[in-house]
Structure formats: structure tokens, C-alpha cells
Design an enzyme around this catalytic site. Structure first.
Site, PDB file in Angstrom:
ATOM      1  N   GLY A  15       0.906  -1.247  -0.076  1.00  0.00           N
ATOM      2  CA  GLY A  15       0.278  -0.017  -0.048  1.00  0.00           C
ATOM      3  C   GLY A  15       0.759   1.367   0.016  1.00  0.00           C
ATOM      4  O   GLY A  15       0.380   2.337   0.597  1.00  0.00           O
ATOM      5  N   VAL A  61      -2.627  -7.809  -2.269  1.00  0.00           N
ATOM      6  CA  VAL A  61      -1.973  -8.564  -0.968  1.00  0.00           C
ATOM      7  C   VAL A  61      -2.870  -9.522  -0.319  1.00  0.00           C
ATOM      8  O   VAL A  61      -2.529 -10.572   0.200  1.00  0.00           O
ATOM      9  CB  VAL A  61      -1.423  -7.555   0.182  1.00  0.00           C
ATOM     10  CG1 VAL A  61      -0.305  -6.681  -0.308  1.00  0.00           C
ATOM     11  CG2 VAL A  61      -2.848  -6.800   0.786  1.00  0.00           C
ATOM     12  N   SER A 136      -4.206  -0.246  14.196  1.00  0.00           N
ATOM     13  CA  SER A 136      -4.750   1.301  14.574  1.00  0.00           C
ATOM     14  C   SER A 136      -4.935   1.294  15.906  1.00  0.00           C
ATOM     15  O   SER A 136      -5.534   0.282  16.409  1.00  0.00           O
ATOM     16  CB  SER A 136      -6.087   1.393  13.631  1.00  0.00           C
ATOM     17  OG  SER A 136      -7.036   2.432  14.049  1.00  0.00           O
ATOM     18  N   TYR A 149     -13.161  -3.552  10.166  1.00  0.00           N
ATOM     19  CA  TYR A 149     -12.024  -2.923  10.303  1.00  0.00           C
ATOM     20  C   TYR A 149     -11.265  -3.219  11.778  1.00  0.00           C
ATOM     21  O   TYR A 149      -9.985  -3.467  11.827  1.00  0.00           O
ATOM     22  CB  TYR A 149     -12.095  -1.345  10.086  1.00  0.00           C
ATOM     23  CG  TYR A 149     -10.684  -0.679   9.933  1.00  0.00           C
ATOM     24  CD1 TYR A 149     -10.051  -0.663   8.726  1.00  0.00           C
ATOM     25  CD2 TYR A 149     -10.403   0.127  11.280  1.00  0.00           C
ATOM     26  CE1 TYR A 149      -8.772   0.182   8.816  1.00  0.00           C
ATOM     27  CE2 TYR A 149      -9.334   0.915  11.101  1.00  0.00           C
ATOM     28  CZ  TYR A 149      -8.370   0.877   9.937  1.00  0.00           C
ATOM     29  OH  TYR A 149      -7.239   1.866   9.830  1.00  0.00           O
ATOM     30  N   ALA A 151     -11.957  -5.463  13.816  1.00  0.00           N
ATOM     31  CA  ALA A 151     -11.660  -6.732  14.086  1.00  0.00           C
ATOM     32  C   ALA A 151     -10.364  -7.481  13.317  1.00  0.00           C
ATOM     33  O   ALA A 151      -9.444  -7.809  13.739  1.00  0.00           O
ATOM     34  CB  ALA A 151     -12.798  -7.861  13.430  1.00  0.00           C
ATOM     35  N   LYS A 153      -7.874  -5.222  12.487  1.00  0.00           N
ATOM     36  CA  LYS A 153      -6.658  -4.465  13.190  1.00  0.00           C
ATOM     37  C   LYS A 153      -6.399  -5.151  14.447  1.00  0.00           C
ATOM     38  O   LYS A 153      -5.081  -5.329  15.000  1.00  0.00           O
ATOM     39  CB  LYS A 153      -7.029  -3.100  13.216  1.00  0.00           C
ATOM     40  CG  LYS A 153      -7.130  -2.307  11.929  1.00  0.00           C
ATOM     41  CD  LYS A 153      -5.889  -2.385  11.014  1.00  0.00           C
ATOM     42  CE  LYS A 153      -5.747  -1.483   9.890  1.00  0.00           C
ATOM     43  NZ  LYS A 153      -4.636  -1.607   9.143  1.00  0.00           N
TER      44      LYS A 153
HETATM   45  P1  NAD Z   1      -4.801   5.018   1.947  1.00  0.00           P
HETATM   46  O1  NAD Z   1      -6.333   4.866   1.736  1.00  0.00           O
HETATM   47  O2  NAD Z   1      -4.569   6.631   1.788  1.00  0.00           O
HETATM   48  O3  NAD Z   1      -3.901   4.122   1.202  1.00  0.00           O
HETATM   49  C1  NAD Z   1      -4.015   2.839   1.225  1.00  0.00           C
HETATM   50  C2  NAD Z   1      -3.300   2.311   0.330  1.00  0.00           C
HETATM   51  O4  NAD Z   1      -3.452   0.878   0.115  1.00  0.00           O
HETATM   52  C3  NAD Z   1      -3.461   2.552  -1.325  1.00  0.00           C
HETATM   53  O5  NAD Z   1      -2.354   3.065  -2.084  1.00  0.00           O
HETATM   54  C4  NAD Z   1      -4.191   1.462  -1.659  1.00  0.00           C
HETATM   55  O6  NAD Z   1      -4.231   1.477  -3.212  1.00  0.00           O
HETATM   56  C5  NAD Z   1      -3.427   0.189  -1.151  1.00  0.00           C
HETATM   57  N1  NAD Z   1      -4.268  -0.872  -1.178  1.00  0.00           N
HETATM   58  C6  NAD Z   1      -5.526  -1.170  -0.935  1.00  0.00           C
HETATM   59  N2  NAD Z   1      -5.989  -2.436  -1.055  1.00  0.00           N
HETATM   60  C7  NAD Z   1      -4.717  -3.147  -1.447  1.00  0.00           C
HETATM   61  C8  NAD Z   1      -4.424  -4.428  -1.698  1.00  0.00           C
HETATM   62  N3  NAD Z   1      -5.630  -5.197  -1.519  1.00  0.00           N
HETATM   63  N4  NAD Z   1      -3.263  -4.575  -1.893  1.00  0.00           N
HETATM   64  C9  NAD Z   1      -2.227  -3.976  -2.126  1.00  0.00           C
HETATM   65  N5  NAD Z   1      -2.429  -2.555  -1.875  1.00  0.00           N
HETATM   66  C10 NAD Z   1      -3.623  -2.017  -1.335  1.00  0.00           C
HETATM   67  O7  NAD Z   1      -4.702   4.698   3.743  1.00  0.00           O
HETATM   68  P2  NAD Z   1      -3.785   5.406   4.489  1.00  0.00           P
HETATM   69  O8  NAD Z   1      -4.796   6.219   5.434  1.00  0.00           O
HETATM   70  O9  NAD Z   1      -2.512   5.867   4.240  1.00  0.00           O
HETATM   71  O10 NAD Z   1      -3.722   4.003   5.630  1.00  0.00           O
HETATM   72  C11 NAD Z   1      -2.629   3.264   5.711  1.00  0.00           C
HETATM   73  C12 NAD Z   1      -2.593   2.126   6.683  1.00  0.00           C
HETATM   74  O11 NAD Z   1      -2.871   3.024   7.964  1.00  0.00           O
HETATM   75  C13 NAD Z   1      -4.038   1.294   6.523  1.00  0.00           C
HETATM   76  O12 NAD Z   1      -3.712   0.005   6.871  1.00  0.00           O
HETATM   77  C14 NAD Z   1      -4.813   1.955   7.646  1.00  0.00           C
HETATM   78  O13 NAD Z   1      -5.848   1.040   8.018  1.00  0.00           O
HETATM   79  C15 NAD Z   1      -3.664   2.402   8.539  1.00  0.00           C
HETATM   80  N6  NAD Z   1      -4.386   3.586   9.325  1.00  0.00           N
HETATM   81  C16 NAD Z   1      -4.696   4.799   8.963  1.00  0.00           C
HETATM   82  C17 NAD Z   1      -5.105   5.697   9.784  1.00  0.00           C
HETATM   83  C18 NAD Z   1      -5.639   6.951   9.073  1.00  0.00           C
HETATM   84  O14 NAD Z   1      -5.985   7.910  10.048  1.00  0.00           O
HETATM   85  N7  NAD Z   1      -5.358   7.481   7.923  1.00  0.00           N
HETATM   86  C19 NAD Z   1      -5.508   5.569  11.163  1.00  0.00           C
HETATM   87  C20 NAD Z   1      -4.994   4.255  11.777  1.00  0.00           C
HETATM   88  C21 NAD Z   1      -4.446   3.449  10.773  1.00  0.00           C
END
Ligand code: NAD
Length: 241
Positions: A15, A61, A136, A149, A151, A153
Site C-alpha cells: 500500500g 495482497v 490502528s 476494520y 476486528a 486490526k
Molecule cells: P490510503 O487509503 O490513503 O492508502 C492505502 C493504500 O493501500 C493505497 O495505496 C491502496 O491502493 C493500497 N491498497 C488497498 N488495498 C490493497 C490491496 N488489496 N493490495 C495492495 N494494496 C492495497 O490509507 P492510509 O490512510 O494511508 O492508511 C494506511 C494504513 O494505515 C492502513 O492500514 C490503515 O488502516 C492504517 N491507518 C490509517 C489511519 C488514518 O487515519 N489514515 C489511522 C490508523 C491506521
């Protein structure tokens, strides 16, 4: 040599095309790693146009065969793996569809399992490695509308601890980073009230940025963290205290 020098190491960031993953990929590359980004790309997009200096691999993935093929095709085994790919499909529990539940578990949890299983043999051959799973704070405390989500995480935290126990004797550390709210596309899709609540929960006067998550990941994959494994590091401006 700096403890944060990753020269000569191959790293995979799932990602990593945007958001937090992109910041992690950039930071690891800055520290000298050869960074491979595993991500989806919009159909018809030009893979070669993926941001330098990373090598982009179009991989879902949640597809274990595709993960296995992509890992096997790397020029050298990855000694750093960051499981960051994640999606949300928010809905209250009673209204959540099978597809919404399954899709989120498949990417956020099964995806990390697929990646760990595929990369560990290479790390063992290299006599060590570093794995960081991006969970998260909501996986720890639960969140209205995020049964799937949270569950996934929370499951990722269990996976982190078991992997740390199994892989520690092979010189591989496994940790998790739990971000609070970070203003990426994922967070911007939430109602504004959610963002305001996150800021009011924080004890600092600012929420983390993607680069703050990347700094924590860099620390955990560095020699400075060589005795840290099986841990969850919250990077949340105190949202979860
Ligand atoms: P985002 O949506 O901006 O980016 C997610 C990336 O993952 C994208 O580039 C997407 O194409 C890729 N992706 C999605 N499904 C995929 C797959 N099946 N195979 C490969 N790549 C895939 O999200 P983000 O906010 O940058 O979040 C990144 C991580 O951080 C995630 O795991 C999210 O749950 C976690 N997170 C985010 C926040 C937040 O507030 N943004 C908070 C806590 C945790």
C-alpha cells in the site's frame, strides 16, 4: 554508520503508493533501502510512472498466489517488510454485508499473513529481518461502524505477537504501529465530526501526519530497536491514553 542506515537492505512496503505507506516508502528509501512497493494500481495506469525511487509491483495482497509470485521475483530477499495496505468499508454491525466484512478482513489481516508467510524464508536465509504491521488505535478500543476494520486490526495485533514469538529465534523482530487519525484519503472520507472528535481526544494540539508514522516505522526496523519485538507502538498524539 547511523543506526538508521538501511543501505544494502531490500524493503517491501504494501500500500505504498499513497498516504501513510508512501511516507514510509520514502523514509526507508531515504535511509538507503531498496524499496519495493506492492500496491494496486488503477486499471490501465502506467506502472512505469510509479514514483521513483521505489520499484512498483502491482500486487493485491489478499491474493496469496500473487503475493508469492511477486516476492519470488524480487532481485534479492526482502529483510524489511511493512504491512501497511488497508481499506475501510464502514457500516453499523447490523447493516454490514458479507462483502464488506470479507473485503476488509482479506486485505487488512489476511494480506499481512500472506506477506509474512511469503517473505520469512528469505529473511531466514539472510539470518534476520524486521516486520512492522500497521494496525490502528481503533483495533485496540473498538469504533462504532467499524466492526470489520477493528476486528482485522485487532487480529493484526495477535498476528504480530505470535509472529514475534515464532520468528524471534530466527533473528526476525515483529512489531506493530497503531496510528491515531492521520489526514490521508482514508481519513478524509470520514465525516468531519469524526476528525473533530479525534482532535478533541488528542492530548497534544496536533494529530500525527504520515511522516510521523514513517519515523516510528524507521525506528522499529533499525538497529536501535534490535531488542524490541511483539510490541504495539501508538503514534496518536495521545488519543488512546
Ligand atoms: P490510503 O487509503 O490513503 O492508502 C492505502 C493504500 O493501500 C493505497 O495505496 C491502496 O491502493 C493500497 N491498497 C488497498 N488495498 C490493497 C490491496 N488489496 N493490495 C495492495 N494494496 C492495497 O490509507 P492510509 O490512510 O494511508 O492508511 C494506511 C494504513 O494505515 C492502513 O492500514 C490503515 O488502516 C492504517 N491507518 C490509517 C489511519 C488514518 O487515519 N489514515 C489511522 C490508523 C491506521
Amino acid at each position: 554508520m547511523s543506526a538508521y542506515d538501511l543501505t544494502g537492505q531490500a524493503a517491501i512496503v504494501t500500500g505504498g503508493l499513497r498516504g501513510i505507506g508512501r511516507a514510509i516508502a520514502d523514509r526507508l528509501a531515504e535511509a538507503g533501502a531498496d524499496v519495493h512497493v506492492f500496491d494496486l494500481a488503477p486499471e490501465g495506469s502506467d506502472v512505469a510512472a510509479a514514483p521513483a525511487p521505489h520499484t512498483f509491483h502491482r500486487v493485491d495482497v489478499s491474493d496469496s498466489d500473487a503475493v508469492g509470485r511477486a516476492v519470488a521475483a524480487l532481485p534479492s530477499p526482502a529483510t524489511v517488510l511493512v504491512n501497511n495496505a488497508g481499506i475501510t468499508r464502514d457500516r453499523s454491525l447490523a447493516k454490514m454485508s458479507d462483502d464488506e466484512w470479507n473485503a476488509v478482513l482479506a486485505v487488512n489481516l489476511t494480506g499481512a499473513f500472506n506477506m509474512i508467510r511469503a517473505t520469512v524464508p528469505g529473511m531466514v536465509a539472510e539470518k534476520g529481518g524486521r516486520i512492522v504491521n500497521i494496525t490502528s488505535i481503533n483495533g485496540v478500543r473498538g469504533k462504532f461502524g467499524q466492526a470489520n476494520y477493528t476486528a482485522a486490526k485487532a487480529g493484526l495485533i495477535g498476528l504480530t505477537k505470535t509472529a514475534a514469538r515464532e520468528l524471534g529465534p530466527k533473528g526476525i523482530t515483529v512489531n506493530a504501529v497503531a496510528p491515531g487519525m492521520v489526514m490521508t484519503d482514508m481519513a478524509l472520507a470520514l465525516p468531519a465530526a469524526f476528525r473533530e472528535r479525534a482532535l478533541s481526544e488528542a492530548v497534544l494540539d496536533h494529530l500525527p501526519e504520515s511522516s510521523d508514522i514513517a519515523e516510528a516505522v524507521l525506528f522499529l526496523v533499525s538497529d536501535s530497536a534490535r531488542c524490541i519485538t511483539g510490541q504495539v507502538l501508538n503514534v496518536d498524539s495521545g488519543q488512546l491514553i
